[in-house]
Design a protein around this motif. Structure first.
Motif, PDB file in Angstrom:
ATOM      1  N   PHE A  14       0.828  -1.211   0.000  1.00  0.00           N
ATOM      2  CA  PHE A  14       0.000   0.000   0.000  1.00  0.00           C
ATOM      3  C   PHE A  14       0.863   1.263   0.000  1.00  0.00           C
ATOM      4  CE2 PHE A  14      -3.354  -2.878   1.486  1.00  0.00           C
ATOM      5  CZ  PHE A  14      -4.412  -2.432   0.709  1.00  0.00           C
ATOM      6  N   LYS A  15       1.981   1.220   0.700  1.00  0.00           N
ATOM      7  CA  LYS A  15       2.868   2.390   0.731  1.00  0.00           C
ATOM      8  C   LYS A  15       3.408   2.690  -0.666  1.00  0.00           C
ATOM      9  CE  LYS A  15       5.453   2.717   4.299  1.00  0.00           C
ATOM     10  NZ  LYS A  15       6.540   2.499   5.296  1.00  0.00           N
ATOM     11  N   ASP A  16       3.784   1.639  -1.375  1.00  0.00           N
ATOM     12  CA  ASP A  16       4.270   1.819  -2.741  1.00  0.00           C
ATOM     13  C   ASP A  16       3.146   2.291  -3.669  1.00  0.00           C
ATOM     14  OD1 ASP A  16       6.437   1.254  -4.839  1.00  0.00           O
ATOM     15  OD2 ASP A  16       4.749   0.074  -5.578  1.00  0.00           O
ATOM     16  N   TYR A  17       1.932   1.788  -3.406  1.00  0.00           N
ATOM     17  CA  TYR A  17       0.768   2.155  -4.238  1.00  0.00           C
ATOM     18  C   TYR A  17       0.401   3.628  -4.079  1.00  0.00           C
ATOM     19  CZ  TYR A  17      -4.206   2.365  -5.526  1.00  0.00           C
ATOM     20  OH  TYR A  17      -5.414   2.713  -6.069  1.00  0.00           O
ATOM     21  N   LEU A  18       0.557   4.174  -2.863  1.00  0.00           N
ATOM     22  CA  LEU A  18       0.109   5.541  -2.585  1.00  0.00           C
ATOM     23  C   LEU A  18       1.220   6.582  -2.710  1.00  0.00           C
ATOM     24  CD1 LEU A  18      -2.153   4.773   0.529  1.00  0.00           C
ATOM     25  CD2 LEU A  18      -2.920   5.337  -1.768  1.00  0.00           C
ATOM     26  N   PHE A  39      -0.582  13.928  -0.025  1.00  0.00           N
ATOM     27  CA  PHE A  39      -1.531  13.155   0.791  1.00  0.00           C
ATOM     28  C   PHE A  39      -2.794  12.940  -0.020  1.00  0.00           C
ATOM     29  CE2 PHE A  39      -1.974  17.638   1.720  1.00  0.00           C
ATOM     30  CZ  PHE A  39      -3.337  17.863   1.582  1.00  0.00           C
ATOM     31  N   GLY A  40      -3.658  12.060   0.457  1.00  0.00           N
ATOM     32  CA  GLY A  40      -4.899  11.764  -0.251  1.00  0.00           C
ATOM     33  C   GLY A  40      -4.850  10.390  -0.904  1.00  0.00           C
ATOM     34  N   ILE A  41      -5.925  10.043  -1.576  1.00  0.00           N
ATOM     35  CA  ILE A  41      -6.033   8.743  -2.235  1.00  0.00           C
ATOM     36  C   ILE A  41      -6.434   8.958  -3.688  1.00  0.00           C
ATOM     37  CG2 ILE A  41      -6.646   7.482  -0.132  1.00  0.00           C
ATOM     38  CD1 ILE A  41      -9.558   7.682  -0.981  1.00  0.00           C
ATOM     39  N   PRO A  42      -6.095   8.022  -4.575  1.00  0.00           N
ATOM     40  CA  PRO A  42      -6.482   8.157  -5.996  1.00  0.00           C
ATOM     41  C   PRO A  42      -8.002   8.067  -6.151  1.00  0.00           C
ATOM     42  CG  PRO A  42      -4.748   6.509  -5.710  1.00  0.00           C
ATOM     43  CD  PRO A  42      -5.247   6.844  -4.353  1.00  0.00           C
ATOM     44  N   GLN A  43      -8.610   9.074  -6.711  1.00  0.00           N
ATOM     45  CA  GLN A  43     -10.050   9.059  -6.928  1.00  0.00           C
ATOM     46  C   GLN A  43     -10.406   8.165  -8.115  1.00  0.00           C
ATOM     47  OE1 GLN A  43     -12.021  12.808  -7.006  1.00  0.00           O
ATOM     48  NE2 GLN A  43     -10.819  13.683  -5.338  1.00  0.00           N
ATOM     49  N   ILE A  46     -10.772   1.406  -7.184  1.00  0.00           N
ATOM     50  CA  ILE A  46     -11.576   0.464  -6.420  1.00  0.00           C
ATOM     51  C   ILE A  46     -11.248   0.544  -4.931  1.00  0.00           C
ATOM     52  CG2 ILE A  46     -12.067  -2.000  -6.074  1.00  0.00           C
ATOM     53  CD1 ILE A  46     -11.587  -2.413  -9.041  1.00  0.00           C
ATOM     54  N   LEU A  47      -9.983   0.757  -4.613  1.00  0.00           N
ATOM     55  CA  LEU A  47      -9.556   0.826  -3.214  1.00  0.00           C
ATOM     56  C   LEU A  47      -9.854   2.175  -2.577  1.00  0.00           C
ATOM     57  CD1 LEU A  47      -6.079  -0.968  -3.397  1.00  0.00           C
ATOM     58  CD2 LEU A  47      -8.149  -1.816  -2.302  1.00  0.00           C
ATOM     59  N   GLY A  48     -10.208   3.180  -3.387  1.00  0.00           N
ATOM     60  CA  GLY A  48     -10.401   4.522  -2.862  1.00  0.00           C
ATOM     61  C   GLY A  48     -11.383   4.614  -1.697  1.00  0.00           C
ATOM     62  N   PRO A  49     -12.635   4.116  -1.857  1.00  0.00           N
ATOM     63  CA  PRO A  49     -13.603   4.215  -0.745  1.00  0.00           C
ATOM     64  C   PRO A  49     -13.133   3.510   0.523  1.00  0.00           C
ATOM     65  CG  PRO A  49     -14.724   3.691  -2.808  1.00  0.00           C
ATOM     66  CD  PRO A  49     -13.257   3.576  -3.075  1.00  0.00           C
ATOM     67  N   TYR A  72     -21.325   7.663   6.445  1.00  0.00           N
ATOM     68  CA  TYR A  72     -21.364   6.791   5.267  1.00  0.00           C
ATOM     69  C   TYR A  72     -20.511   7.474   4.215  1.00  0.00           C
ATOM     70  CZ  TYR A  72     -23.040   3.871   1.461  1.00  0.00           C
ATOM     71  OH  TYR A  72     -23.100   2.984   0.408  1.00  0.00           O
ATOM     72  N   ALA A  73     -19.328   6.905   3.962  1.00  0.00           N
ATOM     73  CA  ALA A  73     -18.341   7.538   3.084  1.00  0.00           C
ATOM     74  C   ALA A  73     -18.032   8.932   3.629  1.00  0.00           C
ATOM     75  CB  ALA A  73     -18.845   7.580   1.651  1.00  0.00           C
ATOM     76  N   ASP A  74     -18.252   9.980   2.832  1.00  0.00           N
ATOM     77  CA  ASP A  74     -17.944  11.326   3.308  1.00  0.00           C
ATOM     78  C   ASP A  74     -19.189  12.065   3.805  1.00  0.00           C
ATOM     79  OD1 ASP A  74     -19.105  11.511   0.846  1.00  0.00           O
ATOM     80  OD2 ASP A  74     -17.849  13.162   0.149  1.00  0.00           O
ATOM     81  N   ASP A  75     -20.319  11.364   3.959  1.00  0.00           N
ATOM     82  CA  ASP A  75     -21.529  11.970   4.516  1.00  0.00           C
ATOM     83  C   ASP A  75     -21.591  11.654   6.007  1.00  0.00           C
ATOM     84  OD1 ASP A  75     -22.496  13.103   2.185  1.00  0.00           O
ATOM     85  OD2 ASP A  75     -23.461  11.243   1.556  1.00  0.00           O
ATOM     86  N   THR A  76     -21.525  12.678   6.820  1.00  0.00           N
ATOM     87  CA  THR A  76     -21.507  12.499   8.269  1.00  0.00           C
ATOM     88  C   THR A  76     -22.651  13.279   8.905  1.00  0.00           C
ATOM     89  OG1 THR A  76     -19.098  12.258   8.251  1.00  0.00           O
ATOM     90  CG2 THR A  76     -20.122  12.764  10.360  1.00  0.00           C
TER      91      THR A  76
END
Length: 357
Positions: A14-18, A39-43, A46-49, A72-76
């Motif tokens: 995961f470190k190499d992936y990000l 920082f952040g994740i690839p939008q 499949i692994l993003g959520p 739920y995801a980014d809805d809080t």
């Protein structure tokens, strides 16, 4: 991820992936310069959520007094409660300050323009003074010089596809539902000439019934007068699909279509949800038929008794006395219950719900 137990080779993958990622913007055939992503994740991945949920998991572990957090995801959603509105207001502002501080620490921001406040009051309770319901999202340190933004107060809000109103009578949601169903009448008016009845019924279940049953255990226990409006919209679609006139008998219409009314769909979905959440107790199977297998929830108000937490157990116990569904798997429960509900009249269906009043 390391704190959650992902270590060694898995963590290195995961470190190499990000790590070492960059991004750019493309407009037509022109590309911008690449910028490094720290920082952040690839939008769109499949692994993003999943990675995002891991990232904000600690938000649900915040120590907040008299506050429940739903994400739920980014809805809080934050649900705060107390004995008086002044106490709730003070607690809400402190809670929002704590949440915004956590977001800032974790390189996230709160979109205040999309943040809404809705108040829930017991029936027949006096409304709070207008000035007392103004809430601020405090980011300042000096209360005397505070210029923080006010949060917008609304009477209803859409959360995860369900319109929640301050009275919890679900009129706003059912009105929206009726509008969506009636818009489909034109589609079935054209479809009935191009497809056979079996295909049209399949389309009805895919479009109309899926709309009706979405979260129906949550709002389906509301007043009969509110539910009737949804049933009228449902019948309007069925009459168009089956070439029936407006004054065609309701009971005969549902018999011809072999579909469940909105009230019956509520019973079906509530029982199936309750059944899927109940562990099988082998000691109960040897007791007499009709034993209450689902523990009832005691409620102090009529409003609370109309919601899933209280209604579902009462409905389940009453149906279990007739069909003995407790020992069956979920597939057999659905088949047995659906066949039984189709055979019931309108009055018989209402008798199932009489235990709730």
């Amino acid at each position: 991820m390391e704190h959650m137990g992902v270590r060694g080779v898995a963590l290195n993958i995961f470190k190499d992936y990000l790590s070492g990622r960059s991004q750019c913007v493309k407009i037509d055939s022109i590309f911008s310069d690449e910028e490094f992503i720290g920082f952040g994740i690839p939008q769109g991945s499949i692994l993003g959520p999943t990675l995002f949920q891991i990232y904000i998991n600690d938000l649900c572990q915040l120590s907040l007094t008299q506050c429940d957090i739903f994400t739920y995801a980014d809805d809080t959603a934050l649900l705060l409660y107390d004995k008086s509105w002044d106490q709730v207001k003070h607690r809400t502002e402190l809670t929002i300050r704590t949440v915004m501080k956590w977001l800032s620490t974790n390189l996230l921001t709160l979109n205040l323009s999309k943040t809404k406040v809705i108040q829930f009051l017991p029936p027949n309770s006096p409304l709070p003074p207008p000035d007392s319901i103004k809430l601020r999202a405090h980011i300042c340190h000096d209360a005397m010089l505070c210029k923080c933004s006010y949060l917008t107060m609304v009477s209803s809000i859409k959360y995860l596809g369900v319109h929640i109103d301050e009275k919890l009578d679900w009129r706003v949601h059912t009105d929206t539902l009726c509008s969506r169903l009636r818009k489909l009448m034109y589609l079935f008016k054209e479809l009935r000439h191009a497809a056979d009845l079996e295909t049209a019924t399949l389309v009805y279940r895919s479009l109309c019934e899926s709309i009706i049953t979405y979260c129906i255990p949550v709002w389906g226990g509301t007043f009969k007068t509110v539910m009737l409006r949804v049933e009228r919209a449902q019948r309007a679609v069925l009459k168009v699909m089956h070439f029936r006139r407006r004054d065609y008998p309701t009971a005969q219409l549902y018999s011809d279509a072999q579909v469940l009314t909105v009230r019956k769909l509520y019973v079906l979905r509530s029982v199936l949800r309750r059944h899927s959440m109940m562990p099988l107790d082998r000691n109960l199977t040897s007791r007499r038929i009709g034993f209450p297998v689902c523990e009832s929830v005691q409620c102090r108000s009529a409003l609370a008794r109309r919601h899933y937490c209280a209604q579902s157990s009462l409905i389940y116990n009453k149906i279990n006395k007739k069909l003995a569904i407790y020992k069956l798997n979920i597939h057999k429960v659905k088949q047995s219950l659906k066949s039984w509900l189709i055979s019931l009249s309108y009055e018989d269906t209402e008798q199932i719900l009489e235990v709730l009043l």
